[in-house]
Design a protein around this motif. Structure first.
Motif: not given
Ligand code: SAM
Ligand code: SF4
Length: 356
Positions: A211-234
């Motif tokens: 859901t969009d709620a899960v996607l919001a959590e994905e984004l917050l996780f990335l923000k917190e983990f602060d990776p050097d690279m992010v790969g997303i795809g459909p």
């Protein structure tokens, strides 16, 4: 565009942060057709950090054997219809050398989770690549492994590791990854970062139940983990998998997510992945316009490319030769940068080491 949306986008651009309800609001309200302001902020942010540079990574898909059974992937072990192959170290080295000759300064070695390649074999290979291709960055994308193996490969000279977390929802992760463990996936990512790799996380867009709620959590996780690279795809459903009859993930939503990731993590290295370019033949151009700054053309031999069937009809364009890639990138208003393209945090670390 309504005032609340404009206000939230301006705030995100200013602070590189939003709270979950605010991100959720953006995810629910912004459509691709109404994303002009979002993309403009994302482009402004990427120009501030990376100018108009686009980095290239040569992707070598060296084995399609996999011990896992991810519900979406054509390489899953229960797919008996895929013709399996493994490249021997000499053949992998040959791919790296010709990519090096062509001008690439990063090679990504990707495979299914294939225990055929022991740590010693991969460590020798990495050392040889480093010797024969001086200045080449080596990125690994070979799945989960014990910390000792990650460490050994890092010591051998590997610079970066891509390990998508796939989804931050434990429910969805456990539904689509039988026999795998979400906590362990996240632990691997943590260990890669601790060891010193430039680390890449990321998720699939459009897994059923996301859901969009899960996607919001994905984004917050990335923000917190602060990776050097992010790969997303459909998600691209593969007919020989349990998700074969599902709908594909939205490529338009993927562009929106790329732009949000650029705004949340202004310095991140953000590829337009093959899945995007497969669903949209202008995927590279649109992804770059949404804030992405990396392209990963596949350079493994043609017969391997056909068999590395994560999904069907993997984009033919990803195999393009450099002049064609250059033409497309420049036409889109960007410029190719053939340097290693290390992450900012890595560069800061190196310069602190030099001065300290
Ligand atoms: N085996 C390694 C791993 O899983 O990390 C690396 C190779 S795996 C093929 C690379 C990525 O492909 C996965 O992280 C997954 O997100 C993506 N992938 C696999 N099947 C896909 C599909 N049907 N549609 C979109 N992405 C897919
Ligand atoms: Fe194996 Fe990676 Fe495909 Fe999962 S996504 S089946 S781990 S190759």
């Amino acid at each position: 565009m309504e005032k609340k949306l404009e206000g939230l986008l301006a705030k995100l651009y200013r602070n590189s942060h939003l709270e979950k309800p605010e991100l959720l609001y953006l995810l629910e309200k912004i459509t691709y057709q109404r994303a002009g302001l979002l993309f403009a902020y994302a482009r402004k942010t990427r120009v501030k950090t990376y100018k108009r540079r686009v980095y290239l990574r040569a992707l070598v898909e060296f084995s399609n054997h996999c011990r896992n059974n991810c519900w979406y992937c054509g390489l899953r072990r229960d797919n008996k219809k895929v013709a399996r192959y493994r490249l021997l170290p000499e053949a992998i080295l040959a791919c790296c050398s010709s990519a090096y000759q062509a001008g690439y300064r990063t090679v990504v070695l990707q495979s299914g989770e294939d225990e055929f390649y022991a740590a010693t074999v991969l460590a020798d290979l990495i050392q040889t690549i480093k010797k024969e291709c001086p200045g080449m960055a080596v990125t690994l994308s070979t799945g989960e492994a014990p910390r000792e193996k990650y460490y050994r490969l890092y010591r051998a000279g590997a610079d970066r590791f891509l390990l998508r977390h796939e989804t931050i929802s434990t429910d969805l992760y456990e539904r689509y990854h039988p026999g795998m463990n979400h906590e362990q996936r996240l632990q691997c990512l943590k260990e890669l970062k601790e060891i010193g790799y430039q680390t890449g996380a990321g998720f699939i867009v459009g897994l059923p139940g996301q859901t969009d709620a899960v996607l919001a959590e994905e984004l917050l996780f990335l923000k917190e983990f602060d990776p050097d690279m992010v790969g997303i795809g459909p998600l691209i459903p593969h007919p020989e998998t349990p998700l074969g009859n599902s709908s594909a993930g939205s490529v338009e939503k993927t562009f929106i997510l790329l732009a949000l990731i650029r705004l949340l993590l202004p310095e991140v290295l953000l590829p337009v992945t093959t899945a995007v370019n497969t669903l949209d033949r202008h995927g590279w151009e649109k992804g770059l316009a949404a804030g992405a700054n990396v392209i990963m053309p596949v350079v493994s031999p043609a017969e391997c490319r056909r068999k590395y069937e994560i999904y069907k009809d993997k984009s033919g364009v990803d195999y393009a030769a450099l002049p064609e890639i250059k033409r497309r990138v420049e036409k889109a208003g960007f410029e190719l940068d053939m340097s290693r393209g290390d992450s900012y945090s890595y560069k800061r670390l190196r310069s602190a080491e030099r001065s300290g």
